[in-house]
Design a protein around this motif. Structure first.
Motif, mmCIF file in Angstrom:
data_model
loop_
_atom_site.group_PDB
_atom_site.id
_atom_site.type_symbol
_atom_site.label_atom_id
_atom_site.label_comp_id
_atom_site.label_asym_id
_atom_site.label_seq_id
_atom_site.Cartn_x
_atom_site.Cartn_y
_atom_site.Cartn_z
ATOM 1 N N LEU A 222 32.841 17.471 -79.588
ATOM 2 C CA LEU A 222 32.871 16.504 -79.436
ATOM 3 C C LEU A 222 33.784 15.959 -80.500
ATOM 4 N N ILE B 55 36.691 13.319 -74.782
ATOM 5 C CA ILE B 55 36.477 12.043 -73.477
ATOM 6 C C ILE B 55 38.094 11.576 -73.316
ATOM 7 N N THR C 152 39.547 9.491 -69.643
ATOM 8 C CA THR C 152 38.650 8.258 -68.388
ATOM 9 C C THR C 152 40.071 8.050 -67.951
ATOM 10 N N SER D 258 36.629 11.369 -65.010
ATOM 11 C CA SER D 258 36.520 11.900 -66.486
ATOM 12 C C SER D 258 37.491 12.883 -65.864
ATOM 13 N N VAL E 39 31.016 17.838 -68.234
ATOM 14 C CA VAL E 39 31.194 17.121 -69.989
ATOM 15 C C VAL E 39 30.430 15.584 -69.124
ATOM 16 N N ARG E 40 29.333 14.965 -70.015
ATOM 17 C CA ARG E 40 28.866 13.847 -68.949
ATOM 18 C C ARG E 40 28.808 13.060 -70.555
ATOM 19 N N TYR E 41 28.966 10.864 -70.449
ATOM 20 C CA TYR E 41 29.190 10.664 -71.095
ATOM 21 C C TYR E 41 28.571 8.696 -70.258
ATOM 22 N N ASP E 42 27.990 8.534 -71.702
ATOM 23 C CA ASP E 42 27.320 7.506 -71.284
ATOM 24 C C ASP E 42 28.653 6.042 -71.701
ATOM 25 N N THR F 170 31.041 11.692 -65.135
ATOM 26 C CA THR F 170 30.827 13.139 -65.146
ATOM 27 C C THR F 170 32.058 13.625 -64.376
ATOM 28 N N ILE G 230 32.342 3.107 -74.291
ATOM 29 C CA ILE G 230 31.404 4.972 -74.769
ATOM 30 C C ILE G 230 31.409 5.055 -75.585
ATOM 31 N N SER H 134 29.738 6.391 -78.895
ATOM 32 C CA SER H 134 30.369 7.998 -79.600
ATOM 33 C C SER H 134 28.434 8.524 -79.489
#
Length: 350
Positions: free
Chosen positions: A126, A218, A220, A261, A284-287, A320, A348, A350
């Motif tokens: 990132l 990221i 979105t 994403s 890529v995965r993100y919360d 994802t 989101i 970091s």
């Protein structure tokens, strides 16, 4: 193996040198005995014209040997390039018909020193995040070797540095290893590839340590489904209006949003960022987490059956690049209620 052409005179004496690396002085010493009853002078002369780049040098070009005594002769070999070197020299006794030819033969042996891995691959990182790895410079020789790493090999001029190396200089002891830390902190969304130069003293060619990585951010995309018209894209940083309209008590109304994403196209690379043969990029995965605030800015703790009678499903999760995540926003007031002014945000971490 002999470098020069022609058959070697069997009466010619050979003096051999072996140099561990270039630009290191190697010395050979031997004695010449005067068996006669008188003192005589001597002189050494090289065959042909002397050259400035000749790696051989005689430190005892002239002298006198006393009767019955011996004299120590000294030759030096200081190679600047790898490969076999040869030079013919002749020993003359001044005023006498006496001479002896010598062949000086030198060979350079590259020091057995390198790194414990050919390179470092940091993968995708990132933007502005950092990662570190350690590379060991390994010395398999019986002598210490110093090293230096020029910044210019990993810090292109006029660009923000993304790779750092520490330390830039050091000495690797005999039969030992030396740790060097490499750090990567991408500042742009592109691929990076550097060949970090490690100069080893007395080694003709440097060691190249390949360091590569990729910076990403990221991306979105949030789309609000509209059954009556076209779907609407909700843009980051722009306040959008979601109007549930007028409802009867106990009535339910909802909006459905699609969170995705999209990926990005890799930069072709320039100024030290070389592309080609890149590893397949991982997904890529993100919360994400939703947050509802009152008109005055206070955070609302959403509870079933309690004002402001809004439910969000899912309230948090992992998105994802592989698939869309459906998010449902529902408003179901059991009593007369005004929702005007509440603000909903997707965060989101970091």
């Amino acid at each position: 193996r002999r470098q020069l052409e022609g058959v070697l005179d069997p009466k010619c004496q050979i003096v051999e040198f072996e140099s561990l690396g270039t630009r290191v002085k190697n010395t050979r010493r031997f004695y010449v005995l005067n068996p006669t009853s008188e003192t005589y002078d001597f002189v050494w002369k090289p065959e042909g014209a002397e050259k400035n780049d000749d790696p051989f040098r005689c430190a005892t070009r002239r002298g006198s040997i006393l009767s019955g005594k011996k004299y120590e002769m000294v030759f030096e070999y200081l190679p600047t390039t790898v490969g076999p070197h040869e030079s013919f020299w002749t020993f003359y006794v001044v005023g006498k018909d006496a001479m002896q030819k010598f062949l000086l033969a030198g060979e350079v042996k590259e020091p057995r020193i390198g790194t414990d891995k050919p390179g470092v691959s940091f993968g995708r990182l990132l933007l502005n995040a950092s990662a570190r790895d350690t590379v060991h410079i390994v010395n398999k020789e019986h002598l210490p070797f110093s090293f230096s790493i020029p910044r210019s090999s990993f810090e292109p001029e006029g660009q923000v540095p993304v790779v750092s190396v520490s330390p830039l200089t050091g000495v690797v002891g005999p039969g030992a290893s030396f740790p060097v830390e490499v750090a990567f902190r991408p500042t742009e969304e592109k691929s990076y590839n550097f060949n970090v130069v490690v100069n080893i003293k007395r080694r003709e060619k440097p060691i190249l340590l390949n360091v590569k990585g990729e910076g990403y951010k990221i991306h979105t995309k949030l789309v609000l489904e509209d059954k009556a018209g076209e779907d609407r894209v909700l843009h980051p940083g722009i306040q959008e209006v979601l109007d549930f309209g007028e409802l009867q008590v106990q009535e339910r109304r909802s909006f459905t949003m699609r969170l995705s994403s999209p990926g990005f196209t890799r930069d072709a690379g320039k100024d030290g960022a070389k592309t080609g043969g890149e590893d397949e990029a991982p997904v890529v995965r993100y919360d994400f987490i939703w947050q509802l605030r009152t008109p005055s800015g206070g955070i609302v703790n959403l509870r079933p059956g309690a004002a402001p009678y809004v439910t969000i499903s899912p309230m948090h999760g992992i998105a994802t690049q592989e698939e869309e995540t459906l998010v449902t926003l529902e408003y179901a007031p059991p009593v007369p209620h005004d929702l005007d002014g509440a603000t909903l945000r997707m965060l989101i971490p970091s």
